[in-house]
Scaffold this motif. Structure first.
Motif, PDB file in Angstrom:
ATOM      1  N   ASP A  72      -8.005 -34.796 -22.745  1.00 14.99           N
ATOM      2  CA  ASP A  72      -7.325 -33.537 -23.084  1.00 14.99           C
ATOM      3  C   ASP A  72      -8.006 -32.353 -22.392  1.00 14.99           C
ATOM      4  O   ASP A  72      -7.336 -31.472 -21.838  1.00 14.99           O
ATOM      5  N   ARG A  73      -9.342 -32.311 -22.420  1.00 11.33           N
ATOM      6  CA  ARG A  73     -10.072 -31.204 -21.780  1.00 11.33           C
ATOM      7  C   ARG A  73      -9.830 -31.200 -20.276  1.00 11.33           C
ATOM      8  O   ARG A  73      -9.654 -30.141 -19.652  1.00 11.33           O
ATOM      9  N   THR A  74      -9.849 -32.370 -19.679  1.00  8.72           N
ATOM     10  CA  THR A  74      -9.651 -32.460 -18.224  1.00  8.72           C
ATOM     11  C   THR A  74      -8.276 -31.950 -17.832  1.00  8.72           C
ATOM     12  O   THR A  74      -8.130 -31.148 -16.894  1.00  8.72           O
ATOM     13  N   MET A  75      -7.249 -32.406 -18.546  1.00  5.30           N
ATOM     14  CA  MET A  75      -5.896 -31.970 -18.228  1.00  5.30           C
ATOM     15  C   MET A  75      -5.740 -30.468 -18.460  1.00  5.30           C
ATOM     16  O   MET A  75      -5.090 -29.770 -17.667  1.00  5.30           O
ATOM     17  N   SER A  76      -6.361 -29.942 -19.529  1.00  7.40           N
ATOM     18  CA  SER A  76      -6.299 -28.501 -19.815  1.00  7.40           C
ATOM     19  C   SER A  76      -6.929 -27.707 -18.679  1.00  7.40           C
ATOM     20  O   SER A  76      -6.392 -26.676 -18.247  1.00  7.40           O
ATOM     21  N   LYS A  77      -8.066 -28.181 -18.175  1.00  2.19           N
ATOM     22  CA  LYS A  77      -8.753 -27.481 -17.088  1.00  2.19           C
ATOM     23  C   LYS A  77      -7.870 -27.428 -15.843  1.00  2.19           C
ATOM     24  O   LYS A  77      -7.740 -26.383 -15.189  1.00  2.19           O
ATOM     25  N   TYR A  78      -7.270 -28.530 -15.512  1.00  2.00           N
ATOM     26  CA  TYR A  78      -6.426 -28.577 -14.314  1.00  2.00           C
ATOM     27  C   TYR A  78      -5.216 -27.662 -14.454  1.00  2.00           C
ATOM     28  O   TYR A  78      -4.843 -26.956 -13.508  1.00  2.00           O
ATOM     29  N   VAL A  79      -4.598 -27.654 -15.626  1.00  2.00           N
ATOM     30  CA  VAL A  79      -3.393 -26.846 -15.812  1.00  2.00           C
ATOM     31  C   VAL A  79      -3.741 -25.357 -15.858  1.00  2.00           C
ATOM     32  O   VAL A  79      -3.107 -24.533 -15.187  1.00  2.00           O
ATOM     33  N   GLN A  80      -4.767 -24.994 -16.635  1.00  2.00           N
ATOM     34  CA  GLN A  80      -5.120 -23.587 -16.785  1.00  2.00           C
ATOM     35  C   GLN A  80      -5.632 -22.971 -15.485  1.00  2.00           C
ATOM     36  O   GLN A  80      -5.356 -21.807 -15.186  1.00  2.00           O
ATOM     37  N   ASN A  81      -6.359 -23.742 -14.692  1.00  2.00           N
ATOM     38  CA  ASN A  81      -6.895 -23.236 -13.426  1.00  2.00           C
ATOM     39  C   ASN A  81      -5.974 -23.517 -12.244  1.00  2.00           C
ATOM     40  O   ASN A  81      -6.340 -23.239 -11.090  1.00  2.00           O
ATOM     41  N   ASN A  82      -4.804 -24.052 -12.538  1.00  2.00           N
ATOM     42  CA  ASN A  82      -3.804 -24.341 -11.509  1.00  2.00           C
ATOM     43  C   ASN A  82      -4.381 -25.200 -10.375  1.00  2.00           C
ATOM     44  O   ASN A  82      -4.129 -24.959  -9.201  1.00  2.00           O
ATOM     45  N   ILE A  83      -5.152 -26.205 -10.754  1.00  2.00           N
ATOM     46  CA  ILE A  83      -5.737 -27.128  -9.782  1.00  2.00           C
ATOM     47  C   ILE A  83      -4.662 -28.142  -9.380  1.00  2.00           C
ATOM     48  O   ILE A  83      -4.022 -28.746 -10.238  1.00  2.00           O
ATOM     49  N   PRO A  84      -4.428 -28.339  -8.091  1.00  2.00           N
ATOM     50  CA  PRO A  84      -3.375 -29.265  -7.662  1.00  2.00           C
ATOM     51  C   PRO A  84      -3.622 -30.691  -8.161  1.00  2.00           C
ATOM     52  O   PRO A  84      -4.759 -31.177  -8.174  1.00  2.00           O
ATOM     53  N   ILE A  85      -2.564 -31.333  -8.592  1.00  2.00           N
ATOM     54  CA  ILE A  85      -2.600 -32.743  -8.989  1.00  2.00           C
ATOM     55  C   ILE A  85      -1.582 -33.482  -8.130  1.00  2.00           C
ATOM     56  O   ILE A  85      -0.394 -33.186  -8.169  1.00  2.00           O
ATOM     57  N   GLU A  86      -2.067 -34.429  -7.348  1.00  2.00           N
ATOM     58  CA  GLU A  86      -1.168 -35.207  -6.502  1.00  2.00           C
ATOM     59  C   GLU A  86      -0.748 -36.515  -7.157  1.00  2.00           C
ATOM     60  O   GLU A  86       0.371 -36.979  -6.953  1.00  2.00           O
ATOM     61  N   SER A  87      -1.643 -37.121  -7.933  1.00  2.00           N
ATOM     62  CA  SER A  87      -1.292 -38.378  -8.597  1.00  2.00           C
ATOM     63  C   SER A  87      -1.949 -38.441  -9.965  1.00  2.00           C
ATOM     64  O   SER A  87      -3.058 -37.936 -10.166  1.00  2.00           O
ATOM     65  N   LEU A  88      -1.241 -39.038 -10.907  1.00  2.00           N
ATOM     66  CA  LEU A  88      -1.737 -39.214 -12.269  1.00  2.00           C
ATOM     67  C   LEU A  88      -1.442 -40.641 -12.695  1.00  2.00           C
ATOM     68  O   LEU A  88      -0.279 -41.058 -12.736  1.00  2.00           O
ATOM     69  N   LYS A  89      -2.507 -41.392 -12.968  1.00  2.00           N
ATOM     70  CA  LYS A  89      -2.360 -42.785 -13.397  1.00  2.00           C
ATOM     71  C   LYS A  89      -2.928 -42.927 -14.804  1.00  2.00           C
ATOM     72  O   LYS A  89      -4.095 -42.603 -15.046  1.00  2.00           O
ATOM     73  N   LEU A  90      -2.106 -43.390 -15.710  1.00  2.00           N
ATOM     74  CA  LEU A  90      -2.490 -43.503 -17.110  1.00  2.00           C
ATOM     75  C   LEU A  90      -2.325 -44.946 -17.577  1.00  2.00           C
ATOM     76  O   LEU A  90      -1.254 -45.535 -17.403  1.00  2.00           O
ATOM     77  N   LYS A  91      -3.370 -45.495 -18.141  1.00  2.00           N
ATOM     78  CA  LYS A  91      -3.298 -46.796 -18.794  1.00  2.00           C
ATOM     79  C   LYS A  91      -3.585 -46.571 -20.264  1.00  2.00           C
ATOM     80  O   LYS A  91      -4.718 -46.287 -20.654  1.00  2.00           O
ATOM     81  N   LEU A  92      -2.556 -46.652 -21.082  1.00  2.00           N
ATOM     82  CA  LEU A  92      -2.636 -46.231 -22.480  1.00  2.00           C
ATOM     83  C   LEU A  92      -2.626 -47.446 -23.395  1.00  2.00           C
ATOM     84  O   LEU A  92      -1.782 -48.332 -23.257  1.00  2.00           O
ATOM     85  N   ASP A  93      -3.565 -47.460 -24.339  1.00  2.00           N
ATOM     86  CA  ASP A  93      -3.616 -48.618 -25.220  1.00  2.00           C
ATOM     87  C   ASP A  93      -3.736 -48.238 -26.694  1.00  2.00           C
ATOM     88  O   ASP A  93      -4.186 -49.033 -27.499  1.00  2.00           O
ATOM     89  N   ASN A  94      -3.350 -47.006 -27.028  1.00  2.00           N
ATOM     90  CA  ASN A  94      -3.197 -46.703 -28.454  1.00  2.00           C
ATOM     91  C   ASN A  94      -2.218 -45.546 -28.629  1.00  2.00           C
ATOM     92  O   ASN A  94      -1.858 -44.854 -27.683  1.00  2.00           O
TER      93      ASN A  94
END
Length: 454
Positions: A72-94
């Motif tokens: 959550d903190r990592t995603m917040s940092k990227y969004v708030q600071n407008n850091i470019p995201i080219e790819s997002l890979k999520l492996k969710l198990d709960n």
């Protein structure tokens, strides 16, 4: 002194190249590069390729909560600071991690820099995950992959989502419930698609794959067969795969394969084998090299595989219905695999026979003299063979001593024999195996006796 001066010099390596290097390293090794300089540390903290992988069974409850907070903190940092995201890979198990992903997907997917999105659901069936419509909103999205676990709830999207991913090249949806309207809208809107891989659980009647001039691979798996599958104007298509998930056979009503002339690999399960099908193999699929068929029903009793380009052929028969003759006129065929419940007669009309033939037989009824005579005729070919026989018959074997062959074949590489039988029938199965050994002398033999005593 010279070393200190070199250390104080600014980095000459571009940040983009540093991030490329970090992305190729294991996560722990990439994180260690932060000590090299502030530039390397900054590159690591703003790397545009994000991946979160977590297996709950390896975490304590506290560490699991800490990891989710870190996400959550990592995603917040990227969004708030407008850091470019080219790819997002999520492996969710709960459940909690999945809800957190849904929180950030709409924001991340709309970024202009976003090119690749991969979601994999690995947990059990304790909640439904609804993919937001924004997952199709990325105008520069190149790859979209959503894979659900077999035991988890099916991901869903709304019936008519807005499709803005006009640059989409790769689409993979595995065990995802998606409407017929959404699929056909994706196909008609994303005209730059190169690879499509759909494993669909929802009931669809009509699927239209049209005007996709860059499409190279099309894989479709469905729980129930489509009523209509129309493939048209796909001149670059090289691989086409269509499979029905249900064990019982329901043939497709309409299957237009007129546009498959450029296909080199064809894999089918869920179409009726008839004269028209063999005519198509002969006269339409002139570039075909690999053919993989799972056959549940057929009309024609005499099969004729005539094709000048075919190199590998795999036939898997799911029913005990007997075929009299399978005929081949394919001069380039070098690999043939047959998996069925009866022993067919194989006839090769061209001067060349396959270099390798694999026979996999599942016998539920007693065999007679004709079985061994047919196999002996086949083994007379100048080919290498692997033979696997699973004998599940409880009937006495109809084998007499005349079936013993004086000159056994020596071109069998591997003979595997599985006996599924009660102990009292074991001597019949050993007699069957003894007859096989007089028929051929394989280089390697494996025997499995499976019953309540062994």
């Amino acid at each position: 002194m010279e070393a200190m001066q070199n250390r104080s010099q600014p980095d000459v390596v571009p940040v983009e190249l540093i991030q490329r290097i970090q992305s190729l390293l294991p996560v722990q090794e990439a994180a260690r590069t932060c000590v090299l300089s502030k530039t390397w540390s900054h590159a690591w903290s703003t790397i545009p390729h994000l991946g979160f992988y977590k297996i709950s069974e390896f975490f304590s409850d506290k560490k699991e909560r800490d990891y989710i907070q870190f996400m959550d903190r990592t995603m917040s940092k990227y969004v708030q600071n407008n850091i470019p995201i080219e790819s997002l890979k999520l492996k969710l198990d709960n459940k909690l991690a999945s809800h957190l992903a849904n929180k950030w997907i709409p924001t991340v997917a709309s970024k202009s820099s976003f090119k690749e999105h991969s979601i994999r659901i690995c947990y059990g069936s304790d909640s439904n995950i609804i993919l937001p419509d924004e997952i199709f909103s990325g105008k520069n999205l190149h790859t979209l992959s959503v894979i659900a676990n077999r035991s988890s709830p099916i991901e869903t999207v709304s019936r008519n989502p807005v499709i803005n991913c006009l640059n989409l090249r790769v689409l993979k949806l595995e065990r995802v419930k998606i409407s017929e309207e959404a699929v056909n809208t994706l196909f008609s809107t994303c005209i730059l698609l190169e690879k499509i891989d759909l494993s669909i659980r929802s009931d669809m009647k009509t699927v239209l794959v049209k005007n996709l001039r860059y499409l190279q691979e099309l894989k479709l798996m469905t729980a129930r067969p489509f009523d209509v599958l129309n493939i048209d104007d796909v001149p670059d298509l090289r691989l086409f795969s269509y499979h029905v998930g249900l064990s019982e056979f329901h043939p497709m009503k309409t299957f237009n394969m007129a546009s498959l002339t450029s296909v080199t690999k064809l894999s089918l399960d869920g179409v009726t084998i008839d004269v028209e099908f063999f005519d198509m193999i002969k006269s339409k699929l002139l570039s075909l090299e690999i053919l993989d068929l799972v056959i549940r029903d057929w009309i024609s009793e005499r099969w004729d595989f005539t094709n000048s380009s075919l190199k590998r052929l795999t036939l898997t028969l799911r029913v005990s219905k007997k075929i009299d003759i399978i005929q081949f006129n394919a001069p380039k065929l070098h690999h043939l695999s047959y998996d069925g419940k009866t022993m067919p007669s194989l006839m090769f009309l061209s001067s060349n026979v396959p270099e390798y033939i694999k026979l996999e037989l599942h016998l539920f009824h007693t065999v007679d003299r004709s079985f061994f005579l047919t196999m002996r005729e086949l083994l007379s070919l100048s080919s290498k063979f692997d033979i696997e026989i699973s004998n599940m018959s409880y009937e006495p074997l109809n084998i007499d001593r005349e079936i013993r062959f004086a000159v056994p074949s020596t071109n069998v590489e591997q003979l595997s024999y599985y006996s599924h039988s009660h102990k009292s029938y074991l001597h019949w199965h050993l007699s069957f195996f003894d007859a096989l050994i007089t028929l051929c002398h394989p280089k390697y033999v494996t025997i499995y006796i499976l019953n309540e005593y062994f």
